[in-house]
Design a protein around this motif. Structure first.
Motif, PDB file in Angstrom:
ATOM      1  N   ARG A  54     -41.164  22.500 -14.952  1.00  0.00           N
ATOM      2  CA  ARG A  54     -39.937  22.761 -14.209  1.00  0.00           C
ATOM      3  C   ARG A  54     -38.747  22.509 -15.133  1.00  0.00           C
ATOM      4  O   ARG A  54     -38.651  21.472 -15.790  1.00  0.00           O
ATOM      5  N   GLN A 110     -40.916  27.199  -2.396  1.00  0.00           N
ATOM      6  CA  GLN A 110     -40.426  28.443  -1.810  1.00  0.00           C
ATOM      7  C   GLN A 110     -39.147  28.958  -2.456  1.00  0.00           C
ATOM      8  O   GLN A 110     -38.886  30.156  -2.443  1.00  0.00           O
ATOM      9  N   THR A 111     -38.332  28.079  -3.009  1.00  0.00           N
ATOM     10  CA  THR A 111     -37.058  28.515  -3.591  1.00  0.00           C
ATOM     11  C   THR A 111     -37.144  28.701  -5.111  1.00  0.00           C
ATOM     12  O   THR A 111     -36.119  28.847  -5.770  1.00  0.00           O
ATOM     13  N   ASP A 112     -38.351  28.708  -5.642  1.00  0.00           N
ATOM     14  CA  ASP A 112     -38.537  28.793  -7.091  1.00  0.00           C
ATOM     15  C   ASP A 112     -38.923  30.187  -7.555  1.00  0.00           C
ATOM     16  O   ASP A 112     -39.540  30.952  -6.823  1.00  0.00           O
ATOM     17  N   GLU A 113     -38.576  30.460  -8.803  1.00  0.00           N
ATOM     18  CA  GLU A 113     -39.072  31.623  -9.532  1.00  0.00           C
ATOM     19  C   GLU A 113     -40.008  31.088 -10.603  1.00  0.00           C
ATOM     20  O   GLU A 113     -39.752  30.035 -11.197  1.00  0.00           O
ATOM     21  N   ASP A 137     -35.846  26.694 -10.073  1.00  0.00           N
ATOM     22  CA  ASP A 137     -35.263  26.920  -8.755  1.00  0.00           C
ATOM     23  C   ASP A 137     -34.217  28.029  -8.888  1.00  0.00           C
ATOM     24  O   ASP A 137     -33.438  28.044  -9.837  1.00  0.00           O
ATOM     25  N   LYS A 138     -34.217  28.959  -7.945  1.00  0.00           N
ATOM     26  CA  LYS A 138     -33.281  30.086  -8.011  1.00  0.00           C
ATOM     27  C   LYS A 138     -31.831  29.619  -8.131  1.00  0.00           C
ATOM     28  O   LYS A 138     -31.027  30.263  -8.791  1.00  0.00           O
ATOM     29  N   LYS A 139     -31.493  28.476  -7.524  1.00  0.00           N
ATOM     30  CA  LYS A 139     -30.130  27.954  -7.596  1.00  0.00           C
ATOM     31  C   LYS A 139     -29.783  27.475  -8.999  1.00  0.00           C
ATOM     32  O   LYS A 139     -28.616  27.386  -9.359  1.00  0.00           O
ATOM     33  N   HIS A 140     -30.774  27.152  -9.802  1.00  0.00           N
ATOM     34  CA  HIS A 140     -30.539  26.609 -11.141  1.00  0.00           C
ATOM     35  C   HIS A 140     -30.586  27.684 -12.219  1.00  0.00           C
ATOM     36  O   HIS A 140     -30.208  27.416 -13.364  1.00  0.00           O
TER      37      HIS A 140
END
Length: 110
Positions: A36, A57-60, A72-75
């Motif tokens: 990660r 669920q929020t990861d690529e 994480d998509k937000k990161h």
């Protein structure tokens, strides 16, 4: 979708790749895990996040140099273009992260 177009959001140095693979083997980390890469905190107090984890669920998930990378998509915007390295000198030993526009090499990430 934007994320489908990104193939290699981060780069791994050969030393980092070897260290990651050795850590997976030595600690018998299951194949469902990956490395990660992210950020913690915000503003001037943010720091890099590296660790072995399973995707949520929020990861690529990306396959980079035979290493499963989880972001994480937000990161993604913050980590895009970083290089994960590994330094092993008398002064420092550990992973490093360097952004193309910043000089962070030599800072260990723990």
């Amino acid at each position: 979708m934007f994320f489908d177009e990104i193939k290699n959001p981060v780069r791994l140095t050969p030393e980092a790749r070897t260290q990651i693979q050795d850590t997976f083997r030595a600690n018998k980390i299951p194949d469902t895990y990956g490395l990660r890469v992210g950020v913690r905190g915000g503003g001037c107090g943010s720091s890099w996040l590296l660790g072995f984890d399973q995707p949520g669920q929020t990861d690529e998930v990306f396959e980079i140099d035979s290493i499963r990378i989880i972001i994480d998509k937000k990161h993604l915007l913050y980590v895009f273009g970083v290089e994960v390295g590994y330094e092993n000198t008398e002064e420092e030993r550990g992973f490093t992260i360097q952004k193309p526009d910043e000089k962070l090499a030599g800072r260990s990430v723990k």
